[in-house]
Design a protein around this motif. Structure first.
Motif, short mmCIF file in Angstrom:
data_model
loop_
_atom_site.label_atom_id
_atom_site.label_comp_id
_atom_site.label_asym_id
_atom_site.label_seq_id
_atom_site.Cartn_x
_atom_site.Cartn_y
_atom_site.Cartn_z
N SER B 83 22.83 -78.36 -29.61
CA SER B 83 21.83 -77.31 -29.36
C SER B 83 20.61 -77.83 -28.62
N TYR B 88 20.82 -78.52 -23.49
CA TYR B 88 19.70 -77.59 -23.38
C TYR B 88 18.99 -77.74 -22.04
N ALA B 107 26.11 -73.62 -30.64
CA ALA B 107 24.85 -74.05 -31.24
C ALA B 107 23.68 -73.71 -30.32
N LEU B 108 23.87 -73.96 -29.04
CA LEU B 108 22.82 -73.68 -28.07
C LEU B 108 22.47 -72.19 -28.03
N HIS B 111 20.80 -71.01 -31.32
CA HIS B 111 19.42 -71.47 -31.51
C HIS B 111 18.47 -70.99 -30.40
N HIS B 205 26.87 -70.24 -36.54
CA HIS B 205 26.45 -70.14 -35.14
C HIS B 205 27.16 -68.96 -34.47
#
Lengths: 429, 429
Positions: B83, B88, B107-108, B111, B205
């Motif tokens: 993430s 990112y 996850a990215l 979040h 997620h």
């Protein structure tokens, strides 16, 4: 942004439900489309009927064809049905006047898809027909866009909820086809003239469309092998259960190496497979892709809500300018139908004979199989009824369809074999 | 037409498989995209490793961030994961330099989805993340486009194949969690550090993403209630089976009227339901729409092929200029997370206590339930082992989560109750 102005031709249950959602959910649909979606005009036979939706602010055309000519409409929703006549004229007229089209009409696409796809290209308009196959299940979108990184090896499914409902009830109650069909007609699950459904034609329309999409060939309805469910008996359903199978009317399109084989017929499938578990009016489609592997999509294949859901998804895609070639590829890149005949099939079979219960019959029957190289996997002859008719059920190991058909021709000549034998293909997925 | 030039960051199994298909199926992908799709550049840690694909004609960047800066790339495929950090920076950098992005990074998105969606809008680029949820199943496309004419009431599914595989094997073999996990690690179905999977974080997620899409709110990972499967014992699995249930780690997002409740935890579901039948590494997602009714999508949720399939579908959509707002609506129209706490839940529960087998225990236990208004539906205390520990299993009728939790607090105070009680929610779909 400019509103996207739609017209609905046909205000049956699907058309009325589509209109209702367009009116009551205008804000949500507009937000999702990125511009307002407005119901501008409608056309239906009876202007006075109460359809549970207020259409007082909407223009009315008595003649559906007039919708295609209106210059305040961007997209025509053809919800009339039928492969010829009004629906055909309206769709082609709308495309020719530069309007995009959304249709739920499987017969139209199965019969005239190639012509319609070319016409859409030459007039640079989009066509949505998600509702034509498997109702609310977004299977057109999945195959055309979701699996675009794959080569599809096989696609098959339960494409007719009426047939699946009838066979589910037959299995649960042991009642015969005609009885259950009559009930289904009362419940509105089957038409007054049920032949499109129970003779497999509706499923064949849908399969022809899926096959064209999956394999990138011109839609080729005339080469779909079609058998319906009229001959499926409670006896066969009960033997199937005993053998661990369920009987499903499947549409199967498969790349064989010698072309694409398209067929619709009752199949025995293992009861515990995902497709074997699909019961009642539900539809399901399995697509096998080179990268994705086996996928299954399941949902309601008919009804006002599910069909309207599919129609509106197409409308929003078109309003948002998301367009895909009708069959996933430009017409020029579609291959001609490369049809592999169903006689080239090889597989396992269930066979039920009605035979006279007397010594020697089994020897005669098995001799026929031996002579044609058909290997028997299992045999059931449970009932005893000396010198009267009893069912003799056999299942085979993998064998060419030609061998089993030649065997059948010999079997019916035996004195001990009464009635027409029943043959059902076993599909091991 | 201009080619669509892509760069891949991360050449693990997914990146290598995506590269392989881009190279070997270039003609097919190009036909489907309506323009050539070219792999222009790649980036990975180890340049020398044999990945089974010839990348000699492809530019190599040692620093993934450099891909975002290349002016001969239209779209960056972020297949690194995590993430924060490189992934990112790369995704934000690519968007800022006007490139579209495809990512498999749940996850990215879970979040930073809100920030990324806004950035995509301000730079007018598209973002695909089909591969982030349920692997090859086109569930993002289905929810974002296929069900756009619906309001979703509930969406739930088996979102982690590792957990489902472990619990399937536990059920089939009766072996404990730790043993089966160790085997799954050897087979490559579980990571060396399995906590993302078995503690439910990976599923959470994905659920956060599905919930945002389905309900049109800002992605709200921090408010997902998460429980993993470490405490699921063979004993509970076997009792579940006896009661007609299977234990599945489900992610469930539901509109409650007081907001959207998002939760990931082991559930008992009826064995014969479609979701109860999903076994092994397979994933499945059920969406319940206002028009479409109940739908289910089933397939492989992980692995190089299924993930590459999803990545390539996004690439082709972007190459063909088919774009959808990241969460289906413009960011400005997404609602803030309207979270209903899991304590507001009401439902049926399975409870297993380990109690001393002596007279009076059952009276003490049932008195606690009576005092808290919990209605017991069924009770099993099969084993006999006087004055030793035996399992006592109870299922409840619908009851508020608060009542069952308060009851538990009382129960653990009883002398006869040994060990921590096990509580599993029963979901009736």
């Amino acid at each position: 942004m400019q509103p996207f102005r739609v017209a609905i031709a046909g205000l049956g249950t699907v058309g009325a439900e589509t209109a209702r959602i367009l009116m009551t959910e205008a804000e949500l649909l507009g937000a999702r489309a990125g511009r307002p979606v407005e119901l501008k005009a409608v056309s239906a036979r009876d202007r006075s009927r109460d359809r549970g939706v207020d259409l007082s602010g909407v223009e009315w055309e008595d003649d559906a064809a007039a919708l295609a000519a209106r210059d305040d409409v961007d997209c025509v929703l053809e919800l009339i049905g039928g492969s010829e006549g009004v629906a055909y004229d309206l769709v082609l007229g709308a495309i020719r006047s530069g309007k995009s089209v959304v249709t739920a009409n499987k017969a139209l696409i199965a019969h005239h898809g190639a012509e319609i796809a070319e016409l859409c290209e030459s007039h640079d308009v989009g066509l949505g027909y998600e509702a034509a196959v498997a109702g609310g299940i977004p299977i057109i979108k999945s195959v055309r866009e979701g699996f675009s990184g794959n080569r599809i090896g096989r696609i098959y499914g339960i494409l007719n909820g009426t047939c699946n409902y009838i066979m589910t009830v037959m299995r649960e109650t042991g009642r015969p086809f005609e009885d259950v069909l009559a009930d289904a007609q009362k419940l509105g699950y089957a038409e007054a003239d049920p032949s499109f459904d129970v003779d497999g034609i509706d499923a064949a329309h849908k399969l022809a469309i899926l096959s064209a999409l999956a394999f990138g060939h011109h839609v080729d309805f005339k080469n779909v092998h079609v058998e319906g469910i009229r001959h499926v008996s409670p006896l066969d359903i009960s033997f199937a259960e005993e053998l661990g199978y369920r009987i499903k009317l499947l549409g199967i399109a498969e790349e064989t190496g010698d072309g694409v084989q398209q067929r619709v017929h009752p199949c025995m499938v293992k009861a515990e497979t995902p497709i074997g578990q699909v019961e009642g009016v539900f539809n399901a489609v399995v697509a096998e892709g080179s990268a994705v592997g086996t996928t299954l999509s399941y949902g309601r294949g008919a009804g006002a809500g599910p069909t309207a859901s599919a129609v509106l998804a197409d409308v929003i895609d078109l309003a948002a300018c998301r367009r895909v070639p009708v069959f996933g590829l430009p017409s020029s890149k579609l291959s001609p139908g490369r049809t592999a005949p169903v006689t080239a099939l090889s597989g396992c079979y269930y066979l039920r004979l009605m035979v006279i219960d007397r010594p020697g019959v089994l020897a005669d029957v098995t001799a026929v199989f031996r002579d044609h190289g058909v290997s028997v996997e299992a045999m059931i002859q449970r009932a005893r009824n000396p010198d009267e008719a009893v069912p003799l059920v056999l299942t085979t190991h993998e064998t060419p369809e030609t061998a089993i058909r030649t065997s059948l021709e010999e079997l019916v000549k035996l004195d001990a074999v009464l009635e027409e034998p029943r043959l059902i293909r076993i599909e091991e997925f």
